[in-house]
Scaffold this motif. Sequence first.
Motif, PDB file in Angstrom:
ATOM      1  N   UNK A   1       0.810  -1.220   0.000  1.00 44.32           N
ATOM      2  CA  UNK A   1       0.000   0.000   0.000  1.00 44.32           C
ATOM      3  C   UNK A   1       0.845   1.272   0.000  1.00 44.32           C
ATOM      4  N   UNK A   2       2.131   1.156  -0.267  1.00 47.66           N
ATOM      5  CA  UNK A   2       3.015   2.323  -0.277  1.00 47.66           C
ATOM      6  C   UNK A   2       3.514   2.687  -1.668  1.00 47.66           C
ATOM      7  N   UNK A   3       2.955   2.115  -2.698  1.00 48.46           N
ATOM      8  CA  UNK A   3       3.379   2.435  -4.057  1.00 48.46           C
ATOM      9  C   UNK A   3       2.888   3.811  -4.482  1.00 48.46           C
ATOM     10  N   UNK A   4       3.792   4.710  -4.786  1.00 47.12           N
ATOM     11  CA  UNK A   4       3.387   6.076  -5.159  1.00 47.12           C
ATOM     12  C   UNK A   4       2.808   6.113  -6.569  1.00 47.12           C
ATOM     13  N   UNK A   5       3.399   5.354  -7.498  1.00 50.01           N
ATOM     14  CA  UNK A   5       2.833   5.289  -8.856  1.00 50.01           C
ATOM     15  C   UNK A   5       1.426   4.710  -8.796  1.00 50.01           C
ATOM     16  N   UNK A   6       1.250   3.751  -7.903  1.00 50.36           N
ATOM     17  CA  UNK A   6      -0.048   3.111  -7.719  1.00 50.36           C
ATOM     18  C   UNK A   6      -1.042   4.060  -7.052  1.00 50.36           C
ATOM     19  N   UNK A   7      -0.617   4.671  -5.960  1.00 46.99           N
ATOM     20  CA  UNK A   7      -1.520   5.487  -5.148  1.00 46.99           C
ATOM     21  C   UNK A   7      -2.061   6.682  -5.916  1.00 46.99           C
ATOM     22  N   UNK A   8      -1.219   7.258  -6.789  1.00 47.98           N
ATOM     23  CA  UNK A   8      -1.646   8.454  -7.513  1.00 47.98           C
ATOM     24  C   UNK A   8      -2.114   8.160  -8.938  1.00 47.98           C
ATOM     25  N   UNK A   9      -2.417   6.879  -9.193  1.00 49.44           N
ATOM     26  CA  UNK A   9      -3.060   6.473 -10.445  1.00 49.44           C
ATOM     27  C   UNK A   9      -2.281   6.872 -11.697  1.00 49.44           C
ATOM     28  N   UNK A  10      -0.959   6.729 -11.650  1.00 55.18           N
ATOM     29  CA  UNK A  10      -0.168   7.048 -12.832  1.00 55.18           C
ATOM     30  C   UNK A  10      -0.317   5.987 -13.920  1.00 55.18           C
ATOM     31  N   UNK A  11      -0.600   4.743 -13.512  1.00 55.60           N
ATOM     32  CA  UNK A  11      -0.671   3.645 -14.485  1.00 55.60           C
ATOM     33  C   UNK A  11      -2.131   3.295 -14.763  1.00 55.60           C
ATOM     34  N   UNK A  12      -2.617   3.566 -15.971  1.00 55.80           N
ATOM     35  CA  UNK A  12      -3.986   3.154 -16.303  1.00 55.80           C
ATOM     36  C   UNK A  12      -4.122   1.629 -16.327  1.00 55.80           C
ATOM     37  N   UNK A  13      -5.302   1.143 -16.069  1.00 54.69           N
ATOM     38  CA  UNK A  13      -5.596  -0.301 -16.094  1.00 54.69           C
ATOM     39  C   UNK A  13      -4.667  -1.086 -15.166  1.00 54.69           C
ATOM     40  N   UNK A  14      -4.302  -0.463 -14.025  1.00 51.03           N
ATOM     41  CA  UNK A  14      -3.327  -1.109 -13.156  1.00 51.03           C
ATOM     42  C   UNK A  14      -3.879  -2.338 -12.445  1.00 51.03           C
ATOM     43  N   UNK A  15      -5.175  -2.401 -12.252  1.00 49.80           N
ATOM     44  CA  UNK A  15      -5.729  -3.576 -11.578  1.00 49.80           C
ATOM     45  C   UNK A  15      -6.004  -4.718 -12.543  1.00 49.80           C
ATOM     46  N   UNK A  16      -5.943  -4.447 -13.856  1.00 45.77           N
ATOM     47  CA  UNK A  16      -6.260  -5.501 -14.829  1.00 45.77           C
ATOM     48  C   UNK A  16      -4.999  -5.907 -15.593  1.00 45.77           C
TER      49      UNK A  16
END
Length: 419
Positions: free
Chosen positions: A297-312
């Motif tokens: 839960x500490x990923x900054x790229x993840x937390x701020x939604x830099x990567x589209x379709x990150x959950x798929x």
Amino acid sequence: MRFKKQIFDHVDWWTISMYLVLVLIGWLNIYAALYNENYEIFDFSQKYGRQMVWILVAFVIALFILFFNWKFFEGFAYIIYFISLLSLIGVLLFGIEVNGATSWLDIGFSRIQPSEFAKVASCMAVAKFLSTLNISLDKFKNKVIVGLIVLCPFLLIILQNDTGSALVYSAFILVFYRFGLPANFLIFAIVTAILFITSIIVSKIVLIIILSCLAIFFFIISSRKLREFIIIVSLLISSIGFIYSVDYVFDNVLEPHHVSRIKILLGQESDPQGAGYNVNQSMIAIGSGGFAGKGFLNGTQTKFNFVPEQSTDFIFCTIGEEWGFIGSFLLLALYLAFLLRLIYLAERQRSIFSKVFGYGVVSVLFFHIAINIAMTIGLAPVIGIPLPFISYGGSSLWGFTILIFIFINLDSYRLQVLR
């Protein structure tokens, strides 16, 4: 149907255990990719909450499959295959469009993607055909029939504009190779792929000169008879024709975003804010994870939604960012152990149907794992296929679960075959 004791005494618990671990890893990383501190972990209005529901349904499906007698899957293989073809046709008539592909059916409370289940049906149909008495892939007629079994769903999925899901069917060439397809076909497929790529990154004139030199070289080292000359010249002319057909495929077959992704991958274009944005951000996320990762839960790229379709499609970059090299390596090691275990199970089958189906499962999973991870690290074009058991989505999870548990069911009956 069989009884509870008969089921759990004979299933392969190693495979089931690895399946459960993969599903758990998937759910934790979907939660991390979509984490919002304003919502509870089991909030079913969020995707990670809904994924938990899909997982519970997958477990019910898995248990239901284990109750069947293995002969059901062989006996009804063709019927299930034709039903899957009808569902793919139904998508073309009544489907809804998501991300440019018309590959979903709206069933009211949810949406399903029939192409995820068509892979299961195709595995069963291929296994049924190849297990028929006296069937050999040495005969041209049998090659055509088994090729059509794979080609029909492939074309229907292409018409849905879902090229990535359609390309998964190319993995069946590994099954055919294992069960008697001459190595020439595999070599032909590899050479075709190399020609396709080199014709994009190398001048056509230069490529033709190189091929001509190779043709002269092979003729010199051959017996230099008329037959060899005709074969080599025919191959050279076919190769030159193929090189010039690549432009036609780019202009008339592939979608513009597919062309852009391929050219960006091959270094022919640079568009970090457009077609190359997803891959660029994904590589940044994975690289920022370093050796041990930033932590759950500490990923900054993840937390701020830099990567589209990150959950798929790009869920692997969440693992790379938050769990680092160690986490990525362990996941790949788990996948490798899973595939090797499935190959071991396939090899110990007494039934040809079970053995072919097992290799079909391995081939489909291998294609998904290899291409999905390769596209998140910039080694393959983005074709939008999920990472098995990890990516968000009910259809893909259920499809892979059905594949695995049908095979576990078949394996649990192996000692009763031929008795």
